[in-house]
Design a protein around this motif. Structure first.
Motif: not given
Length: 111
Positions: A22-40
């Motif tokens: 949760k941020t002042s600009d919105g709410c998102v789900a943040v995912f981390r893969t087994a290879e340490d990649e990040i997706f939102a």
């Protein structure tokens, strides 16, 4: 002024895990893969708004915990015969920190 928001350390999200941010600009789900990649992306499955952050992360996909829809973390597109898409947001890792692009979050309502 930068358009990137520092939201957490990479280690705050376990591999193959997710967190709702949760941020002042919105709410998102943040995912981390087994290879340490990040997706939102939005935390609502396009099928019945299941909480994607509670799903199973595998490869570059997440499986919704409610009805097993598989969603691409890269595109937000439902996989297989399912049809639908969730919004994705630019995310990156810098110096072990997760950053989200503020300009894409501004269109969202604050949490």
């Amino acid at each position: 002024m930068t358009n990137w928001i520092d939201i957490a350390a990479l280690d705050d999200i376990p591999q193959r895990g997710a967190r709702v941010v949760k941020t002042s600009d919105g709410c998102v789900a943040v995912f981390r893969t087994a290879e340490d990649e990040i997706f939102a992306l939005n935390n609502a499955c396009p099928h019945r708004a299941g909480p994607l952050a509670e799903g199973i992360v595998h490869g570059k996909s997440v499986t919704c915990p409610l009805h097993n829809w598989v969603i691409s973390l890269e595109t937000g597109q439902a996989q297989g015969e399912d049809d639908g898409q969730v919004t994705t947001y630019p995310a990156r890792i810098e110096n072990g920190r997760i950053l989200l692009d503020r300009s894409f979050l501004r269109a969202r309502a604050a949490a």
